[in-house]
Design a protein around this motif. Structure first.
Motif, short mmCIF file in Angstrom:
data_model
loop_
_atom_site.label_atom_id
_atom_site.label_comp_id
_atom_site.label_asym_id
_atom_site.label_seq_id
_atom_site.Cartn_x
_atom_site.Cartn_y
_atom_site.Cartn_z
N PRO A 26 -8.50 -0.22 3.96
CA PRO A 26 -7.65 0.97 3.83
C PRO A 26 -6.27 0.66 3.26
CG PRO A 26 -8.80 0.99 5.93
CD PRO A 26 -9.04 -0.35 5.32
N PHE A 27 -5.73 -0.52 3.59
CA PHE A 27 -4.41 -0.89 3.07
C PHE A 27 -4.49 -1.20 1.57
CE2 PHE A 27 -4.21 -1.78 7.59
CZ PHE A 27 -3.03 -1.15 7.95
N GLU A 36 -1.53 5.14 4.90
CA GLU A 36 -0.86 5.40 3.62
C GLU A 36 0.67 5.45 3.80
OE1 GLU A 36 -4.99 6.46 3.50
OE2 GLU A 36 -3.38 7.13 4.85
N GLU A 37 1.11 6.12 4.85
CA GLU A 37 2.56 6.23 5.11
C GLU A 37 3.16 4.88 5.45
OE1 GLU A 37 2.76 10.78 6.96
OE2 GLU A 37 2.27 9.07 8.25
N SER A 69 0.27 7.24 9.35
CA SER A 69 -1.02 6.98 8.72
C SER A 69 -0.94 5.64 7.98
CB SER A 69 -1.37 8.08 7.73
OG SER A 69 -0.47 8.07 6.62
N GLN A 123 -6.68 0.10 -0.49
CA GLN A 123 -6.83 1.39 -1.16
C GLN A 123 -5.50 2.13 -1.26
OE1 GLN A 123 -9.90 2.81 1.51
NE2 GLN A 123 -11.48 2.64 -0.07
N ALA A 124 -4.69 2.02 -0.22
CA ALA A 124 -3.38 2.66 -0.24
C ALA A 124 -2.49 2.05 -1.32
CB ALA A 124 -2.72 2.54 1.13
N THR A 169 1.98 1.86 4.73
CA THR A 169 1.92 0.96 3.58
C THR A 169 3.04 1.26 2.59
OG1 THR A 169 -0.48 0.75 3.81
CG2 THR A 169 0.47 0.11 1.70
N ALA A 170 3.23 2.54 2.29
CA ALA A 170 4.29 2.94 1.35
C ALA A 170 5.66 2.49 1.84
CB ALA A 170 4.27 4.45 1.16
N THR A 186 -2.68 3.46 -4.91
CA THR A 186 -2.10 4.78 -5.17
C THR A 186 -0.60 4.74 -5.41
OG1 THR A 186 -1.63 5.30 -2.84
CG2 THR A 186 -3.85 5.78 -3.66
#
Length: 481
Positions: A73-74, A107-108, A105, A76-77, A110-111, A80
Motif C-alpha cells: 500500500p505504501f 496515503e495521507e 490513511s 502504491q501511494a 505517506t504524503a 500517486t
C-alpha cells in the motif's frame, strides 16, 4: 485445508504481490530517479524471490517479519505523488505508520512522510556525472558493477572509462571476462559485449572506454569526451597529495583513493564524516575496508556510552598483496602462502580512526591476522566504556542504530545463531554486528563485526563518490539525528 496448504496459499499470494511490485519500483527508478528501499536495502532490479527474502530478513533485525501485504500500500501511494529524486524506505514507512496514532490513511501518512521529496520541495534531476576508474582489479571491478547497476535511471553517476596498463593479445576481452564472471561475487547482472575496434566494453548499454597508460600524466581525458569527472584510483600506488595530483589532468575534477590517504589527504568514511568534505577539496581517500568497518560502530558506541580506550583485532581474508605460495615479499610474513597459513600482519585501521573521528579522545590500538578465506573478514572491537551497561542494553541499542539511525546504511545487525563468514558475501553495509557474539561486562564491551572487505567497502566508495558529485539524493522518511 491443511497447514501445508495454508502456507503454500499464503506464499502464492505474497509471490503475486511481489511480482506486481516490480514494475512500480522500476518505473519510479527510471522515470523519477527514486530508489525504493526496504530497511536500507534497495529493491530496484530485484526478483520476486529476492523481494520476499528481503522482507523476511527484517525478522532478523526487527524481531518480526515484514510482509509485502504491509508494504505494497505504501508503494502504491508513492506512485500517486509528484516525487523528485530520492531514496524512500518502505520498511521505515510501515514501521512508523504502525506507531502513529493519529488515524491517518496510508496515503495521507505517506504524503506527509515524504513531503520533502514532493512538489516545491523536490530537487531537480541532475545531469550524469562522469566517472573514470584508474585500475581495474578487485575493487575496481566491483565499483564498476555498482556504477553500472546505479546507471539504470540515466542520471547520477556514469562510468565513462577505465585506465589500465597495456596488456597482450585480447587484453580488452580478458578484462571484460573478469567483469562478467567473478569467483566470489558470481555473474554480472546483465549483458557485456566488447567492441575491440573502438576499445570499448559495453555493459548494460554503458559504453566504457578502455584507456591504456603507464603514467597518469600521459592522459588527456577530454580527448574521449570526458568532462569534470571523478577519478577513482584503485591502484594504491599514489597515496599522498603530491602523487594523487598527477591524476588532475584535463577532464578530471576530483580524485578519490580506495586506500588510506597519507599526509593531509582526508580519510572519509561515509556516514561518519562525509559531510566534512569541502566543496573545493579535489583529492580525498575512502580509507581502508577495516576503517570503514570499525568507525561507524565505534562512533555509535562513543555517542551513547563514551569510549575511553579500545583495541581492534581483525581476522582478515587474504588479498592480492600476499603470495599464493611461499615466495619473496618485501614484508616478512606476507611472503608465506596465503592459502595455507594464518599470517600475523599489521593494520593501519586503528591509527586511521583519528582522521575519521577527530573528536574521539580514546586511544585505539590494532592488529590483524590474515586467514585462508578469499573474502569477508571480522573485526573484534574491544572497548572500555565511560559507563557501565548490560548486554541487553547494548544489543537493543545497536539493533535500533541499524534500523533507524543515520548510520543504518553502514551498520547492519544479525541475530542468526549459525552465521559464518560466507553468509556476508555481497553485503552492502560497512559492517554487520553479530548479536550472538556480543559480550558486555560492566564497562567492557566486545563487538564482533563482520564485513565484506571487497563489496561492502566498494559500496562505501560509491557512496562517497555520489556525495562529492552532488548526486547523493536524500532518504525518506527522514531519520532523526
Amino acid at each position: 485445508m491443511t497447514v501445508n496448504d495454508d502456507s503454500f496459499t499464503n506464499w502464492k499470494i505474497r509471490e503475486e504481490i511481489a511480482e506486481s511490485m516490480i514494475p512500480l519500483i522500476g518505473k519510479l527508478h527510471r522515470e523519477r530517479d527514486v530508489t525504493v528501499l526496504l530497511h536500507s536495502r534497495s529493491l530496484v532490479n530485484k526478483s520476486v524471490v529476492s523481494i520476499l527474502k528481503t522482507h523476511r530478513f527484517a525478522r532478523q533485525i526487527a524481531g518480526a517479519e515484514l510482509s509485502v501485504t504491509e508494504t505494497m500500500p505504501f508503494l502504491q501511494a508513492l506512485t500517486t505523488l509528484d516525487l523528485g529524486p530520492s531514496q524512500i524506505d518502505l520498511g521505515m514507512l510501515a514501521t512508523m505508520y504502525k506507531a502513529d496514532e493519529r488515524g491517518l490513511s496510508v496515503e495521507e501518512f505517506t504524503a506527509e512522510a515524504v513531503a520533502g521529496a514532493t512538489g516545491a520541495n523536490k530537487i531537480e534531476r541532475r545531469e550524469p556525472r562522469d566517472v573514470v576508474l584508474y585500475g581495474f582489479g578487485r575493487i575496481g571491478r566491483l565499483v564498476a558493477r555498482l556504477l553500472i547497476e546505479k546507471a539504470g535511471s540515466g542520471n547520477g553517476l556514469r562510468l565513462r572509462a577505465i585506465v589500465v596498463r597495456g596488456g597482450g593479445a585480447q587484453d580488452i576481452v580478458k578484462r571484460a571476462s573478469l567483469l562478467r564472471r567473478d569467483s566470489i561475487h558470481g555473474q554480472f547482472q546483465g549483458t557485456i559485449t566488447v567492441d575491440e575496434e573502438h576499445g570499448t566494453i559495453v555493459a548494460n548499454g554503458n559504453a566504457i572506454k578502455v584507456i591504456y597508460a603507464d603514467d597518469p600524466t600521459s592522459v588527456d581525458y577530454t580527448e574521449y569526451g570526458i568532462r569534470d569527472a571523478i577519478l577513482i584510483d584503485n591502484t594504491g600506488k599514489w597515496r599522498d597529495r603530491e602523487g594523487l595530483s598527477r591524476h588532475l589532468r584535463p577532464g578530471i575534477e576530483k580524485v578519490v583513493l580506495t586506500a588510506p590517504g597519507k599526509g593531509d589527504v582526508p580519510n572519509i568514511v561515509h556516514g561518519v564524516n562525509h559531510d566534512t568534505v569541502k566543496p573545493e577539496e579535489r583529492i580525498l581517500s575512502c580509507a581502508s575496508c577495516t576503517t570503514n568497518a570499525i568507525v561507524p560502530p565505534l562512533k555509535a558506541m562513543d555517542d551513547e556510552y563514551g569510549v575511553l580506550r579500545g583495541h581492534v583485532e581483525t581476522v582478515h581474508s587474504f588479498t592480492n598483496d600476499q603470495n599464493l605460495l611461499d615466495n619473496y615479499h618485501k614484508s616478512d610474513r606476507r611472503g608465506r602462502s596465503a592459502a595455507l597459513n594464518m599470517v600475523i600482519t599489521e593494520t593501519g585501521a586503528a591509527s586511521a580512526v583519528a582522521k575519521a573521528l577527530p573528536d574521539l579522545k580514546a586511544k585505539i590500538s590494532g592488529s590483524s591476522i590474515r586467514v585462508p578465506v578469499p573474502d569477508v573478514s571480522i573485526a573484534i572491537l574491544n572497548l572500555q566504556l565511560a559507563r557501565e551497561t548490560t548486554r541487553e542494553e547494548v544489543h537493543d541499542y545497536l539493533r535500533e542504530v541499524s534500523l533507524t539511525s543515520p548510520l543504518k546504511r553502514q551498520i547492519d545487525f544479525i541475530t542468526a545463531p549459525d552465521a559464518v563468514s560466507s553468509d556476508f558475501i555481497g553485503s552492502r553495509h560497512a559492517s554487520i554486528v553479530d548479536a550472538g557474539a556480543l559480550k558486555v561486562d560492566g564497562d567492557n564491551a566486545i563487538l564482533y563485526l563482520w564485513y565484506d572487505n571487497e563489496f561492502g567497502y566498494s559500496c562505501q566508495v560509491v557512496r562517497v563518490v555520489q556525495h562529492v558529485s552532488g548526486v547523493e539524493y536524500p532518504t525518506f522518511p527522514a531519520t532523526a539525528v
